[in-house]
Every structure is written in C-alpha cells, then in structure tokens.
Scaffold this motif. Sequence first.
Motif, PDB file in Angstrom:
ATOM      1  N   PRO A 257       0.801  -1.232   0.000  1.00 27.65           N
ATOM      2  CA  PRO A 257       0.000   0.000   0.000  1.00 27.65           C
ATOM      3  C   PRO A 257       0.832   1.278   0.000  1.00 27.65           C
ATOM      4  O   PRO A 257       0.416   2.296  -0.549  1.00 27.65           O
ATOM      5  N   ASP A 258       2.041   1.223   0.563  1.00 27.17           N
ATOM      6  CA  ASP A 258       2.875   2.435   0.571  1.00 27.17           C
ATOM      7  C   ASP A 258       3.357   2.794  -0.837  1.00 27.17           C
ATOM      8  O   ASP A 258       3.515   3.970  -1.173  1.00 27.17           O
ATOM      9  N   TRP A 259       3.612   1.776  -1.653  1.00 26.49           N
ATOM     10  CA  TRP A 259       3.963   2.050  -3.059  1.00 26.49           C
ATOM     11  C   TRP A 259       2.781   2.702  -3.754  1.00 26.49           C
ATOM     12  O   TRP A 259       2.939   3.621  -4.555  1.00 26.49           O
ATOM     13  N   LYS A 260       1.582   2.183  -3.453  1.00 25.31           N
ATOM     14  CA  LYS A 260       0.374   2.753  -4.070  1.00 25.31           C
ATOM     15  C   LYS A 260       0.244   4.220  -3.691  1.00 25.31           C
ATOM     16  O   LYS A 260       0.036   5.076  -4.549  1.00 25.31           O
ATOM     17  N   ARG A 261       0.408   4.497  -2.394  1.00 24.46           N
ATOM     18  CA  ARG A 261       0.282   5.888  -1.930  1.00 24.46           C
ATOM     19  C   ARG A 261       1.286   6.790  -2.646  1.00 24.46           C
ATOM     20  O   ARG A 261       0.961   7.892  -3.064  1.00 24.46           O
ATOM     21  N   LEU A 262       2.505   6.264  -2.794  1.00 23.66           N
ATOM     22  CA  LEU A 262       3.557   7.052  -3.434  1.00 23.66           C
ATOM     23  C   LEU A 262       3.199   7.355  -4.899  1.00 23.66           C
ATOM     24  O   LEU A 262       3.303   8.498  -5.354  1.00 23.66           O
ATOM     25  N   ALA A 263       2.767   6.318  -5.629  1.00 25.87           N
ATOM     26  CA  ALA A 263       2.433   6.504  -7.055  1.00 25.87           C
ATOM     27  C   ALA A 263       1.269   7.491  -7.210  1.00 25.87           C
ATOM     28  O   ALA A 263       1.284   8.350  -8.108  1.00 25.87           O
ATOM     29  N   ILE A 264       0.291   7.399  -6.324  1.00 30.32           N
ATOM     30  CA  ILE A 264      -0.875   8.306  -6.378  1.00 30.32           C
ATOM     31  C   ILE A 264      -0.444   9.738  -6.071  1.00 30.32           C
ATOM     32  O   ILE A 264      -0.832  10.682  -6.753  1.00 30.32           O
ATOM     33  N   GLU A 265       0.417   9.865  -5.075  1.00 35.43           N
ATOM     34  CA  GLU A 265       0.911  11.187  -4.657  1.00 35.43           C
ATOM     35  C   GLU A 265       1.705  11.871  -5.790  1.00 35.43           C
ATOM     36  O   GLU A 265       1.522  13.051  -6.069  1.00 35.43           O
ATOM     37  N   ILE A 266       2.547  11.081  -6.469  1.00 38.83           N
ATOM     38  CA  ILE A 266       3.370  11.663  -7.545  1.00 38.83           C
ATOM     39  C   ILE A 266       2.476  12.092  -8.716  1.00 38.83           C
ATOM     40  O   ILE A 266       2.655  13.169  -9.291  1.00 38.83           O
ATOM     41  N   THR A 267       1.511  11.248  -9.046  1.00 39.17           N
ATOM     42  CA  THR A 267       0.601  11.566 -10.156  1.00 39.17           C
ATOM     43  C   THR A 267      -0.093  12.901  -9.881  1.00 39.17           C
ATOM     44  O   THR A 267      -0.150  13.788 -10.745  1.00 39.17           O
ATOM     45  N   ARG A 268      -0.583  13.031  -8.665  1.00 37.97           N
ATOM     46  CA  ARG A 268      -1.283  14.249  -8.261  1.00 37.97           C
ATOM     47  C   ARG A 268      -0.330  15.453  -8.247  1.00 37.97           C
ATOM     48  O   ARG A 268      -0.675  16.534  -8.731  1.00 37.97           O
ATOM     49  N   ALA A 269       0.865  15.228  -7.714  1.00 34.11           N
ATOM     50  CA  ALA A 269       1.834  16.331  -7.628  1.00 34.11           C
ATOM     51  C   ALA A 269       2.217  16.840  -9.022  1.00 34.11           C
ATOM     52  O   ALA A 269       2.583  18.005  -9.185  1.00 34.11           O
ATOM     53  N   MET A 270       2.128  15.959 -10.017  1.00 34.56           N
ATOM     54  CA  MET A 270       2.466  16.377 -11.376  1.00 34.56           C
ATOM     55  C   MET A 270       1.231  16.867 -12.138  1.00 34.56           C
ATOM     56  O   MET A 270       1.279  17.041 -13.362  1.00 34.56           O
ATOM     57  N   GLY A 271       0.135  17.044 -11.419  1.00 33.16           N
ATOM     58  CA  GLY A 271      -1.068  17.632 -12.026  1.00 33.16           C
ATOM     59  C   GLY A 271      -1.831  16.681 -12.930  1.00 33.16           C
ATOM     60  O   GLY A 271      -2.647  17.113 -13.744  1.00 33.16           O
ATOM     61  N   LEU A 272      -1.567  15.384 -12.786  1.00 37.03           N
ATOM     62  CA  LEU A 272      -2.216  14.407 -13.668  1.00 37.03           C
ATOM     63  C   LEU A 272      -3.306  13.642 -12.923  1.00 37.03           C
ATOM     64  O   LEU A 272      -3.286  13.553 -11.694  1.00 37.03           O
ATOM     65  N   ARG A 273      -4.247  13.067 -13.665  1.00 33.97           N
ATOM     66  CA  ARG A 273      -5.248  12.169 -13.077  1.00 33.97           C
ATOM     67  C   ARG A 273      -4.974  10.729 -13.522  1.00 33.97           C
ATOM     68  O   ARG A 273      -5.021   9.810 -12.729  1.00 33.97           O
ATOM     69  N   PHE A 274      -4.684  10.570 -14.792  1.00 33.83           N
ATOM     70  CA  PHE A 274      -4.439   9.234 -15.345  1.00 33.83           C
ATOM     71  C   PHE A 274      -2.983   9.184 -15.798  1.00 33.83           C
ATOM     72  O   PHE A 274      -2.540  10.057 -16.543  1.00 33.83           O
ATOM     73  N   CYS A 275      -2.245   8.167 -15.327  1.00 37.77           N
ATOM     74  CA  CYS A 275      -0.807   8.196 -15.605  1.00 37.77           C
ATOM     75  C   CYS A 275      -0.179   6.807 -15.466  1.00 37.77           C
ATOM     76  O   CYS A 275      -0.542   6.038 -14.579  1.00 37.77           O
ATOM     77  N   GLY A 276       0.746   6.491 -16.355  1.00 36.95           N
ATOM     78  CA  GLY A 276       1.598   5.321 -16.183  1.00 36.95           C
ATOM     79  C   GLY A 276       2.917   5.810 -15.629  1.00 36.95           C
ATOM     80  O   GLY A 276       3.593   6.618 -16.274  1.00 36.95           O
ATOM     81  N   LEU A 277       3.281   5.370 -14.425  1.00 40.22           N
ATOM     82  CA  LEU A 277       4.547   5.810 -13.830  1.00 40.22           C
ATOM     83  C   LEU A 277       5.570   4.698 -13.962  1.00 40.22           C
ATOM     84  O   LEU A 277       5.288   3.560 -13.578  1.00 40.22           O
ATOM     85  N   ASP A 278       6.732   5.050 -14.490  1.00 39.83           N
ATOM     86  CA  ASP A 278       7.801   4.058 -14.610  1.00 39.83           C
ATOM     87  C   ASP A 278       8.839   4.300 -13.526  1.00 39.83           C
ATOM     88  O   ASP A 278       9.410   5.388 -13.437  1.00 39.83           O
ATOM     89  N   PHE A 279       9.055   3.274 -12.742  1.00 41.19           N
ATOM     90  CA  PHE A 279      10.037   3.344 -11.662  1.00 41.19           C
ATOM     91  C   PHE A 279      11.153   2.343 -11.938  1.00 41.19           C
ATOM     92  O   PHE A 279      10.906   1.272 -12.491  1.00 41.19           O
ATOM     93  N   ILE A 280      12.349   2.668 -11.506  1.00 44.98           N
ATOM     94  CA  ILE A 280      13.365   1.621 -11.348  1.00 44.98           C
ATOM     95  C   ILE A 280      13.543   1.469  -9.845  1.00 44.98           C
ATOM     96  O   ILE A 280      13.732   2.459  -9.124  1.00 44.98           O
ATOM     97  N   ILE A 281      13.403   0.247  -9.397  1.00 46.26           N
ATOM     98  CA  ILE A 281      13.337  -0.012  -7.963  1.00 46.26           C
ATOM     99  C   ILE A 281      14.451  -0.967  -7.539  1.00 46.26           C
ATOM    100  O   ILE A 281      14.696  -1.976  -8.213  1.00 46.26           O
ATOM    101  N   GLN A 282      15.118  -0.624  -6.460  1.00 46.06           N
ATOM    102  CA  GLN A 282      16.031  -1.591  -5.848  1.00 46.06           C
ATOM    103  C   GLN A 282      15.281  -2.122  -4.636  1.00 46.06           C
ATOM    104  O   GLN A 282      15.100  -1.420  -3.665  1.00 46.06           O
ATOM    105  N   GLY A 283      14.800  -3.338  -4.750  1.00 44.86           N
ATOM    106  CA  GLY A 283      14.001  -3.901  -3.664  1.00 44.86           C
ATOM    107  C   GLY A 283      12.751  -4.553  -4.231  1.00 44.86           C
ATOM    108  O   GLY A 283      12.692  -4.850  -5.418  1.00 44.86           O
TER     109      GLY A 283
END
Length: 331
Positions: A257-283
Amino acid sequence: MKPCFVSPLIQTVGRELGIEVRLEPKYGYAGQLILPNGQKRYFRNNSFDINLLGASEIAKDKMYAASFLAKMNYPVPEGEEFFSDAWCETIASKREARAAYRYAQSIGFPVIIKPNNKSQGEGVFKVAGKIDFFRSVETITASDRVFLVQRIVEGDDFRFVVLDQEVLAAYQRIPLSVTGDGQSSILTLLKQKQKSFDRLKRFIRISFADNRITNQLKQLKLTLDSILGMGQIIQVLPIANLSLGGEAIDLSEKIHPDWKRLAIEITRAMGLRFCGLDFIIQGKIWAQPFSYVILELNPSPGLEHFASLGKKQRERVKIIYRKLLETFLEN
Ligand SMILES: Nc1ncnc2c1ncn2[C@@H]1O[C@H](COP(=O)(O)OP(=O)(O)O)[C@@H](O)[C@H]1O
Ligand SMILES: [Mg+2]
C-alpha cells in the motif's frame, strides 16, 4: 494496418455506461464519446480527455518532468540535456554532442542516451564508449533536437497505472530475452520469440539487425550465431519496453500500500489524473518503498501488451477503461 486495441474496448465499455461511441470510420483509432447529457469527449488511441494539457506536456517531456519532480524531492535519474548541433546553432547553445560526450565521461560509461520526447524505447541506447556514443547521438538527432545523457540506474523496471486515488495495475517489465535449448543459435531463438509474439497477437517486430541487440550480445561476448546452453537465459536488449518485446509480470495484487500511496501522490503532484509511472526499484514492491528512481511519466499509457498476458489482465484493462469513462460522467 494493425487494428486499434483501444477502440473496441471503449465501444464495449461505452455501451455498458450509456455513452455513445462514434469512431472515426477510416482508421478507427480516434473516437468521439457522446455522454448522456449530450457533452462530448474525445480519445485518440491511448490519449483521453482526462489530463490537463500543460501537465501532459510536462509529463511527456522527460527533462521538464524530472526537473519538477526533483524540485519536489522525488528521486530522478542523474542526467543532463543536450541539443543537436543544428539546434545549438539556432539557439546559440554550447550543449552540443561534444559537450554531451564530456558529460558522459564525467559520470562514467556505460551511460544511457535517449531522445527527450519519444516513447516505446525508440532511440534509447546504452552506450559503452566513444564510437557508440557519437553514432547513437547522430541517430537520435536526425529526428530530435533534445537528447538526454543519464547515468545507468541499477534495479528492476516497474510500471504503475494510476487513476485519481487508485493504482489500477502494477507490473514488472523485463527486457526482451531468450532461453537456450543447447542447439539453437540466438538468432533462431529470437525468430521463435517473434513467432510466439505473433501467436499472442502482440504486434511486435523484433529487429534482428538492431545494433542495440548486437551491442548487448557483444558485452556478453556473444553474437547472433552463438548457441546458448540448455536453460541459459540472456537479456538481448538493455531496455525493458514491452513494445520492444519485454515481458510483463503482473503484480497488481501484490503491491504494498505504501507504493500505491507514493504513485498516487506523484501523479497528483504532477497535475495528472491518469498516468503510467515508470520506476526503477532496488528492492521489492510487496515491501515498503526503499530505494527507487522515477524514470518517466506517461499521460497516455498503452495497456495492450499488459492485456496480452491473459484473461485476467485483459479484464483488468477493461476495468481501467471503464473507470476512465466513468470520470466523464462525474458532473
Ligand atoms: N537511466 C537509466 N538507467 C537504467 N535504465 C534506463 C535508464 N533510462 C532508460 N532505461 C531503460 O530504457 C527503457 C526506456 O527508457 P524511457 O526513459 O522509459 O524511454 P521511453 O519513453 O522510450 O520508454 C526503460 O524502461 C529502462 O528499461
Ligand atoms: Mg518508458
């Protein structure tokens, strides 16, 4: 011509929601949606009337997006932008190919070079040295004015699809790879892979002459004629785009759920509603976010390759489009 993936799904969902869908009849890639109150909305392939124009333009511009993300303290790849020699002349800038090369030397090879404004892995190169570097810059600047030089981010590629307050899909992306059988050459294995894409109707054309494949093999001390041992798996591209034959692993139900919160927060912070976010993750994405980098934001994410994974994923994609169209009925 390849039939449009989005339009038939929108037609189905539109019927369910009482939205009339009028497709542009010649190619079927664009549509007009007539809402029950008579208002009109539009879509063109993966682009819908959901995100504001300014936010979409920033998201599609990798350099601008990274600049605003970094200002808000989100981690982005270490990199800089440079310009084609012709554009440097026009705008009187010194940020030309040679300056880009000096920057690449300063961060250390290999580096990633890519156009600032393209998608689907087009023109994205991992380069190990000078000759490759200038060749790649030449390829990119034949059609693009702005390109980026970035340090390689280590980790795994993930895509999160966000709509408002929800993460509607999450999957890992693994670059195009082949598995040896002890007798076939890499070229033969790639041809088999092509056939399997055709069977899955994934509409991918593996370019056997792509120098990104030959370069990647060279780094592994292999060629297209090399024979891999039984069960030996190698990645033949350094980039994970599904449109270039990458494989997706659906993790939509496993994501923390914390990843979900983060992805939602970034989408909103960038002024978007619908978005595909690409992350590179260590973990792991089933654990709390630890170390990650936001590679890019897609305001018009393609869902076709994800849908080709199976019935469950196709159903998930249909739900995404249903929720997207439902937002048009909100007021
Ligand atoms: N800095 C980087 N470090 C590691 N891999 C990268 C980097 N930049 C791009 N890639 C790889 O290349 C792929 C495509 O790059 P991306 O910036 O997303 O361009 P596109 O818009 O063409 O998809 C990524 O999904 C990733 O696999
Ligand atoms: Mg990408």
